[in-house]
Design a protein around this motif. Structure first.
Motif, PDB file in Angstrom:
ATOM      1  N   ASN A  27       1.280  -2.722 -16.718  1.00  0.00           N
ATOM      2  CA  ASN A  27      -0.040  -3.304 -16.823  1.00  0.00           C
ATOM      3  C   ASN A  27      -1.030  -2.478 -16.017  1.00  0.00           C
ATOM      4  OD1 ASN A  27       1.205  -5.376 -18.262  1.00  0.00           O
ATOM      5  ND2 ASN A  27       1.383  -6.693 -16.459  1.00  0.00           N
ATOM      6  N   ASP A  28      -2.208  -2.247 -16.564  1.00  0.00           N
ATOM      7  CA  ASP A  28      -3.258  -1.530 -15.844  1.00  0.00           C
ATOM      8  C   ASP A  28      -3.782  -2.431 -14.727  1.00  0.00           C
ATOM      9  OD1 ASP A  28      -5.450  -0.162 -14.927  1.00  0.00           O
ATOM     10  OD2 ASP A  28      -6.495  -0.087 -16.848  1.00  0.00           O
ATOM     11  N   SER A  30      -6.474  -2.451 -13.258  1.00  0.00           N
ATOM     12  CA  SER A  30      -7.890  -2.787 -13.443  1.00  0.00           C
ATOM     13  C   SER A  30      -8.135  -3.626 -14.687  1.00  0.00           C
ATOM     14  CB  SER A  30      -8.729  -1.503 -13.515  1.00  0.00           C
ATOM     15  OG  SER A  30      -8.383  -0.742 -14.666  1.00  0.00           O
ATOM     16  N   ALA A  34      -2.683  -0.975 -21.477  1.00  0.00           N
ATOM     17  CA  ALA A  34      -1.461  -0.648 -20.742  1.00  0.00           C
ATOM     18  C   ALA A  34      -1.399   0.845 -20.438  1.00  0.00           C
ATOM     19  CB  ALA A  34      -0.242  -1.067 -21.551  1.00  0.00           C
ATOM     20  N   GLN A  35      -0.815   1.159 -19.299  1.00  0.00           N
ATOM     21  CA  GLN A  35      -0.648   2.545 -18.890  1.00  0.00           C
ATOM     22  C   GLN A  35       0.777   2.998 -19.165  1.00  0.00           C
ATOM     23  OE1 GLN A  35      -1.852   2.186 -14.753  1.00  0.00           O
ATOM     24  NE2 GLN A  35      -3.891   2.947 -15.233  1.00  0.00           N
ATOM     25  N   TRP A 181       0.184   7.753 -14.104  1.00  0.00           N
ATOM     26  CA  TRP A 181       0.011   6.706 -15.101  1.00  0.00           C
ATOM     27  C   TRP A 181      -1.315   6.896 -15.820  1.00  0.00           C
ATOM     28  CZ3 TRP A 181       3.951   3.387 -16.027  1.00  0.00           C
ATOM     29  CH2 TRP A 181       4.898   3.189 -15.016  1.00  0.00           C
ATOM     30  N   ALA A 182      -1.324   6.725 -17.130  1.00  0.00           N
ATOM     31  CA  ALA A 182      -2.557   6.800 -17.915  1.00  0.00           C
ATOM     32  C   ALA A 182      -2.332   6.046 -19.216  1.00  0.00           C
ATOM     33  CB  ALA A 182      -2.947   8.250 -18.215  1.00  0.00           C
ATOM     34  N   SER A 183      -3.392   5.474 -19.764  1.00  0.00           N
ATOM     35  CA  SER A 183      -3.262   4.894 -21.097  1.00  0.00           C
ATOM     36  C   SER A 183      -3.073   6.022 -22.099  1.00  0.00           C
ATOM     37  CB  SER A 183      -4.509   4.086 -21.451  1.00  0.00           C
ATOM     38  OG  SER A 183      -5.618   4.949 -21.689  1.00  0.00           O
ATOM     39  N   GLU A 186      -6.355   7.707 -22.696  1.00  0.00           N
ATOM     40  CA  GLU A 186      -6.745   8.550 -21.568  1.00  0.00           C
ATOM     41  C   GLU A 186      -5.971   9.861 -21.579  1.00  0.00           C
ATOM     42  OE1 GLU A 186      -7.941   5.151 -18.238  1.00  0.00           O
ATOM     43  OE2 GLU A 186      -5.875   5.867 -18.404  1.00  0.00           O
ATOM     44  N   ASP A 214      -1.078  -3.105 -25.417  1.00  0.00           N
ATOM     45  CA  ASP A 214      -0.056  -3.532 -24.462  1.00  0.00           C
ATOM     46  C   ASP A 214       1.340  -3.265 -25.031  1.00  0.00           C
ATOM     47  OD1 ASP A 214       0.272  -5.549 -26.395  1.00  0.00           O
ATOM     48  OD2 ASP A 214      -0.910  -6.988 -25.248  1.00  0.00           O
TER      49      ASP A 214
END
Length: 264
Positions: A27-28, A30, A34-35, A181-183, A186, A214
Motif C-alpha cells: 500500500n502507498d 500516501s 499500490a507501489q 518502491w514505485a507505482s 511512476e 491495487d
C-alpha cells in the motif's frame, strides 16, 4: 512479417534456463496507487546489467527438490518456480513473502543470513518454522524470449502482496545496487525520463500492471486471464522493425520499435 524467432529454438540457441520473478505490492503510505518493489541490477551483471527489474532469479535443483517434497500434488515446474521466487526475494531484498508462520524484521534478517550461509531455502524453513503458501503467489505471466543474442530464460512471473509493507529492505550488493518502491505508472515515467532502464518484458508488465490501483485488481485480472507463453518476435511495420508479443496474453501494449527496445 514475423521472423523465425517465434519458432522452436534451433540447435544453435541455448536451452532455456528456468527462472522466477515476483511482483511485490504494498500500500502507498500516501494513499496513492499500490507501489511495486523494483530492483536496480548491478551494472557488472552480464544479463540486464544496470536495468531495473522485479526481484527474481534462476530456479535451481534444490528448489525443485523442495517443491517435490512439499507439494507433490502440484506441477513441479510451477511449484519449483514459486519456491525460487520466495528464496530469491529473501536473498535479494530481505523480505519474507509467501510463507505461513511468525515473521518480523528480526526474524527476516536472521533468515536471510541463514539463507546466504546455506544457499538453499529448506533449512531456513525448518529453522524458522515457516511453511510455503503456494497459493499466496499468483501466476501472472510466463515469458520465454528466444533471441539468439540474449541469454535464454523461461521465466514465470508471480504477484504477491505485503499490505502495509512497513519493512526495511536489504540490498544484495553482489547483484543489485538499489531497491525502491514505485507505482507502475511512476516506474514507466522514470523510464521515459531516462532515470531508470527497463528491459522489454519489464516495460510490458509495468504497462499491464498500471491499469490496476491495487493488488486486488491485479490479482483478479491475473486469475481471469489465461497464462500463455510469451515469445517475442520481430516484424516489419512500414519498413521499421518492431519487437512484438501475442495479442491474447492480457497486455495493453504489444510492442515497440526494435531500435528502442532494451532486451538485456
Amino acid at each position: 512479417m514475423q521472423s523465425d524467432e517465434t519458432s522452436p529454438p534451433h540447435d544453435d540457441v541455448p536451452a532455456a534456463r528456468p527462472a522466477a520473478t515476483i511482483v511485490i505490492f504494498r500500500n502507498d503510505p500516501s494513499g496513492g496507487p499500490a507501489q511495486l518493489l523494483l530492483v536496480e541490477r548491478s551494472g557488472s551483471m552480464v544479463f540486464a546489467g544496470g536495468a531495473t527489474v522485479f526481484p527474481g532469479g534462476r530456479v535451481d535443483d534444490a528448489d525443485r527438490a523442495l517443491a517435490s517434497r512439499l507439494a507433490p500434488q502440484l506441477d513441479l515446474d510451477d511449484a519449483a518456480a514459486r519456491i525460487a521466487a520466495i528464496r530469491e526475494t529473501l536473498e535479494e531484498t530481505g523480505l519474507v513473502v509467501g510463507v505461513q508462520g511468525t515473521v518480523n524484521e528480526a526474524l527476516a534478517a536472521a533468515a536471510r543470513q541463514r539463507l546466504l550461509e546455506t544457499g538453499t531455502l529448506s533449512p531456513v524453513l525448518d529453522e524458522f518454522a515457516w511453511t510455503p503458501l503456494f497459493d499466496d503467489l499468483v501466476l501472472f505471466a510466463r515469458w520465454w524470449p528466444r533471441m539468439r543474442e540474449t541469454r535464454i530464460y523461461d521465466t514465470r512471473f508471480y504477484l504477491a502482496d505485503l499490505g502495509t509493507g512497513a519493512v526495511d529492505l536489504v540490498v544484495d550488493s553482489t547483484e543489485n545496487q538499489h531497491l525502491f518502491w514505485a507505482s507502475a505508472q511512476e516506474a514507466l515515467q522514470m523510464a521515459d525520463d531516462g532515470r531508470i532502464k527497463v528491459i522489454f518484458p519489464t516495460r510490458r508488465n509495468l504497462e499491464r500492471l498500471a491499469r490496476f490501483p491495487d493488488f486486488a485488481g491485479a490479482r483478479a485480472h491475473a486469475l481471469a486471464t489465461p497464462v500463455v507463453t510469451i515469445t517475442p518476435w520481430i516484424e516489419q511495420r512500414e519498413g521499421v522493425s518492431w519487437l512484438m508479443i501475442r495479442d491474447d496474453a492480457g497486455y495493453p501494449v504489444r510492442g515497440e520499435p526494435l531500435s528502442s527496445a532494451f532486451r538485456g
